[in-house]
Write a protein that holds these residues in place. Structure first.
Motif, short mmCIF file in Angstrom:
data_model
loop_
_atom_site.label_atom_id
_atom_site.label_comp_id
_atom_site.label_asym_id
_atom_site.label_seq_id
_atom_site.Cartn_x
_atom_site.Cartn_y
_atom_site.Cartn_z
N VAL A 67 0.78 -1.25 -0.01
CA VAL A 67 0.17 0.07 -0.05
C VAL A 67 0.92 1.21 -0.06
CG1 VAL A 67 -2.02 -1.01 1.07
CG2 VAL A 67 -0.14 -0.07 2.48
N LEU A 68 0.36 2.20 -0.37
CA LEU A 68 1.01 3.70 -0.43
C LEU A 68 0.82 4.20 0.97
CD1 LEU A 68 2.22 5.51 -2.29
CD2 LEU A 68 -0.04 6.58 -2.88
N ILE A 69 1.74 4.83 1.56
CA ILE A 69 1.38 5.47 2.61
C ILE A 69 2.22 6.84 2.58
CG2 ILE A 69 1.01 3.68 4.41
CD1 ILE A 69 3.75 3.91 5.35
N SER A 70 1.78 7.72 3.65
CA SER A 70 2.26 9.15 3.44
C SER A 70 2.65 9.36 4.95
CB SER A 70 1.63 10.09 2.79
OG SER A 70 0.40 10.15 3.64
N ASP A 71 3.60 10.52 4.89
CA ASP A 71 4.13 10.92 6.25
C ASP A 71 4.04 12.76 6.03
OD1 ASP A 71 5.12 12.20 8.38
OD2 ASP A 71 7.12 10.71 8.36
N ALA A 72 2.94 13.19 6.67
CA ALA A 72 2.70 14.64 6.40
C ALA A 72 3.77 15.42 6.99
CB ALA A 72 1.37 14.97 6.98
N LYS A 73 4.53 15.07 8.02
CA LYS A 73 5.48 15.60 8.71
C LYS A 73 6.77 16.02 7.42
CE LYS A 73 4.73 14.17 13.31
NZ LYS A 73 4.94 13.18 14.36
N LYS A 74 6.74 15.22 6.60
CA LYS A 74 7.76 15.29 5.60
C LYS A 74 7.42 15.84 4.30
CE LYS A 74 10.40 10.95 7.00
NZ LYS A 74 10.92 9.65 6.46
N CYS A 75 6.23 16.03 4.01
CA CYS A 75 5.61 16.46 3.09
C CYS A 75 5.69 17.96 3.10
CB CYS A 75 4.14 16.44 2.81
SG CYS A 75 3.43 16.91 1.39
N VAL A 76 6.40 18.56 1.96
CA VAL A 76 6.66 19.96 1.82
C VAL A 76 5.72 20.81 1.06
CG1 VAL A 76 9.09 20.03 2.66
CG2 VAL A 76 8.33 19.80 0.19
N GLY A 77 4.76 19.86 0.17
CA GLY A 77 3.66 20.57 -0.64
C GLY A 77 4.14 20.91 -1.87
N CYS A 78 5.39 20.21 -2.24
CA CYS A 78 5.78 20.85 -3.64
C CYS A 78 5.04 20.16 -4.78
CB CYS A 78 7.20 19.95 -3.73
SG CYS A 78 7.21 18.35 -3.79
N ARG A 79 4.19 19.03 -4.46
CA ARG A 79 3.10 18.54 -5.45
C ARG A 79 3.88 17.91 -6.66
NH1 ARG A 79 -2.03 20.62 -4.59
NH2 ARG A 79 -2.22 22.14 -2.87
N ILE A 80 5.07 17.47 -6.41
CA ILE A 80 5.77 16.74 -7.49
C ILE A 80 4.98 15.50 -7.82
CG2 ILE A 80 7.83 15.23 -8.08
CD1 ILE A 80 9.48 17.85 -7.11
N CYS A 81 4.39 14.95 -6.79
CA CYS A 81 3.61 13.36 -6.87
C CYS A 81 2.54 13.66 -7.79
CB CYS A 81 3.33 13.05 -5.25
SG CYS A 81 2.19 14.35 -4.38
N GLU A 82 1.72 14.80 -7.65
CA GLU A 82 0.77 15.08 -8.53
C GLU A 82 1.10 15.14 -10.08
OE1 GLU A 82 -1.94 17.76 -5.69
OE2 GLU A 82 -0.92 18.73 -7.04
N LYS A 133 -5.10 17.97 -11.70
CA LYS A 133 -6.70 17.56 -11.68
C LYS A 133 -6.79 16.11 -12.47
CE LYS A 133 -8.79 22.12 -11.97
NZ LYS A 133 -9.56 23.22 -12.62
N LYS A 134 -5.78 15.76 -13.11
CA LYS A 134 -5.71 14.34 -13.73
C LYS A 134 -4.94 13.30 -12.67
CE LYS A 134 -6.71 15.79 -18.61
NZ LYS A 134 -6.21 15.67 -19.85
N SER A 135 -4.44 13.76 -11.66
CA SER A 135 -3.59 13.31 -10.82
C SER A 135 -4.60 12.47 -9.89
CB SER A 135 -2.75 14.01 -9.99
OG SER A 135 -2.15 13.29 -8.97
N ARG A 136 -4.00 11.10 -9.62
CA ARG A 136 -4.69 10.08 -8.66
C ARG A 136 -4.21 10.37 -7.22
NH1 ARG A 136 -4.99 7.79 -13.68
NH2 ARG A 136 -6.21 6.33 -14.00
N ILE A 137 -3.35 11.26 -6.74
CA ILE A 137 -2.88 11.69 -5.66
C ILE A 137 -3.11 13.39 -5.59
CG2 ILE A 137 -0.47 11.76 -6.42
CD1 ILE A 137 0.12 10.99 -3.42
#
Length: 152
Positions: free
Chosen positions: A4-19, A33-37
């Motif tokens: 499964v995919l999990i995330s750690d908000a403490k590490k996320c800087v909001g760069c949105r590269i994942c999107e 808008k076409k991203s699944r994350i």
């Protein structure tokens, strides 16, 4: 495989590269808008939260899909929720059933977008420079979540 995919908000800087990587790998266009994350910003605690399908064991989204439609199923290889685009009628019942707000409607087509784990090789995880996203065995994810709850 039961990862499964999990995330750690403490590490996320909001760069949105994942999107960007998600939409690029699926649609060959950088369009969140076409991203699944998705990245959701909380102005209460000033944190960025990655939001993606948790691949629930009890699959409330699949159960919510009308039986005559049956547009959602579980991939036997990856365990990811699959969307049959031809069958989906965009009734949004799966969106209402999702406890994580991780499903959205494609911006121009008539079907829903749910993380498909990129066939077992999630591009968002590969390209997250902050290591805020991980792709791990379900048991490992459950242990990490339980440990995080104890730390609170």
């Amino acid at each position: 495989m039961n990862k499964v995919l999990i995330s750690d908000a403490k590490k996320c800087v909001g760069c949105r590269i994942c999107e960007q990587w998600c939409s690029m790998s699926h649609f060959k266009v950088g369009n969140p808008k076409k991203s699944r994350i998705s990245i959701t910003r909380s102005h209460v605690d000033y944190m960025d939260y990655p939001v993606a399908c948790h691949q629930c064991v009890d699959t409330p989204c699949i159960k919510a899909c009308p039986p005559k439609v049956s547009a959602l199923s579980k991939d036997e290889k990856t365990g990811a929720i699959k969307v049959n685009q031809e069958k989906c009628i965009t009734c949004k019942m799966c969106i209402k059933a999702c406890p994580y707000n991780a499903i959205k409607v494609h911006p121009t087509e008539k079907y829903v977008l749910i993380c498909d784990l990129c066939g077992g090789d999630p591009q968002c995880v590969k390209h997250c420079q902050e290591n805020a996203l991980c792709y791990v065995e379900r048991e490992v994810a459950e242990n990490l979540i339980a440990a995080a709850k104890e730390d609170k």
